[in-house]
Motif scaffolding. Structure first.
Motif, PDB file in Angstrom:
ATOM      1  N   ASP A 160       0.820  -1.208   0.000  1.00  0.00           N
ATOM      2  CA  ASP A 160       0.000   0.000   0.000  1.00  0.00           C
ATOM      3  C   ASP A 160       0.860   1.266   0.000  1.00  0.00           C
ATOM      4  OD1 ASP A 160      -2.659  -1.321   2.126  1.00  0.00           O
ATOM      5  OD2 ASP A 160      -2.312  -1.477  -0.028  1.00  0.00           O
ATOM      6  N   SER A 161       2.007   1.190   0.644  1.00  0.00           N
ATOM      7  CA  SER A 161       2.858   2.374   0.789  1.00  0.00           C
ATOM      8  C   SER A 161       3.458   2.848  -0.527  1.00  0.00           C
ATOM      9  CB  SER A 161       3.973   2.087   1.789  1.00  0.00           C
ATOM     10  OG  SER A 161       4.764   0.992   1.357  1.00  0.00           O
ATOM     11  N   VAL A 162       3.457   1.999  -1.557  1.00  0.00           N
ATOM     12  CA  VAL A 162       4.078   2.391  -2.830  1.00  0.00           C
ATOM     13  C   VAL A 162       3.093   2.407  -3.989  1.00  0.00           C
ATOM     14  CG1 VAL A 162       6.269   1.430  -2.030  1.00  0.00           C
ATOM     15  CG2 VAL A 162       4.811   0.085  -3.560  1.00  0.00           C
ATOM     16  N   LYS A 163       1.859   2.002  -3.756  1.00  0.00           N
ATOM     17  CA  LYS A 163       0.869   1.983  -4.835  1.00  0.00           C
ATOM     18  C   LYS A 163       0.711   3.365  -5.443  1.00  0.00           C
ATOM     19  CE  LYS A 163      -2.135  -1.873  -3.530  1.00  0.00           C
ATOM     20  NZ  LYS A 163      -3.430  -2.265  -2.916  1.00  0.00           N
ATOM     21  N   GLY A 164       0.685   3.379  -6.764  1.00  0.00           N
ATOM     22  CA  GLY A 164       0.528   4.639  -7.466  1.00  0.00           C
ATOM     23  C   GLY A 164       1.824   5.388  -7.692  1.00  0.00           C
ATOM     24  N   ARG A 165       2.894   4.959  -7.020  1.00  0.00           N
ATOM     25  CA  ARG A 165       4.202   5.612  -7.185  1.00  0.00           C
ATOM     26  C   ARG A 165       5.240   4.689  -7.812  1.00  0.00           C
ATOM     27  NH1 ARG A 165       7.068   7.124  -2.863  1.00  0.00           N
ATOM     28  NH2 ARG A 165       6.247   5.484  -1.496  1.00  0.00           N
ATOM     29  N   PHE A 166       5.181   3.420  -7.501  1.00  0.00           N
ATOM     30  CA  PHE A 166       6.149   2.444  -8.010  1.00  0.00           C
ATOM     31  C   PHE A 166       5.473   1.548  -9.046  1.00  0.00           C
ATOM     32  CE2 PHE A 166       9.121   2.094  -4.037  1.00  0.00           C
ATOM     33  CZ  PHE A 166       9.237   3.478  -4.016  1.00  0.00           C
ATOM     34  N   THR A 167       6.251   1.122 -10.023  1.00  0.00           N
ATOM     35  CA  THR A 167       5.761   0.196 -11.042  1.00  0.00           C
ATOM     36  C   THR A 167       6.780  -0.910 -11.243  1.00  0.00           C
ATOM     37  OG1 THR A 167       4.577   1.972 -12.181  1.00  0.00           O
ATOM     38  CG2 THR A 167       4.944  -0.061 -13.400  1.00  0.00           C
TER      39      THR A 167
END
Length: 119
Positions: A62-69
């Motif tokens: 959850d802490s990286v969703k939308g920022r990391f791929t």
């Protein structure tokens, strides 16, 4: 035996981006999944993201969703972690790991690459 080598870490300002790579080698490389994990100073190792080697389905913390791929290039036996909008709390050693075909656990691990995000 599978060898994993991470690269692409470094120092970046908050809001910046980095792309990590994980190159896999071995006599016959195959994997069910490749994942990225991180360990921040004084903290336990935590899951960041994973991708199915065949099919490409992904999961993220959850802490990286939308920022990391997370992505992979099957032909190159290489996985990637594109990290955008980096925050100081993303500072950690990042590790890639793989689950062998037919396996259920992450068995092979890289040596890690340091990511430092300055505020």
């Amino acid at each position: 035996q599978v060898q994993l080598v991470e690269s692409g870490g470094g120092l970046v300002q908050a809001g910046g981006s980095l792309r990590l790579s994980c190159s896999a080698s071995g006599r016959t490389f195959s994997a069910d999944r490749m994942g990225w994990f991180r360990r921040a100073p004084g903290k336990e190792r935590e899951f960041v993201a994973q991708i199915r080697w065949s099919g490409g389905s992904t999961n993220y913390a959850d802490s990286v969703k939308g920022r990391f791929t997370i992505s992979r290039d099957n032909a190159k036996n290489t996985g990637y972690l594109q990290m955008n909008s980096l925050k100081p709390e993303d500072t950690a050693v990042y590790y890639c790991a793989t689950v062998p075909q037919g396996g259920g656990m992450y068995v092979y691990w890289g040596q890690g690459t340091q990511v430092t995000v300055s505020s």
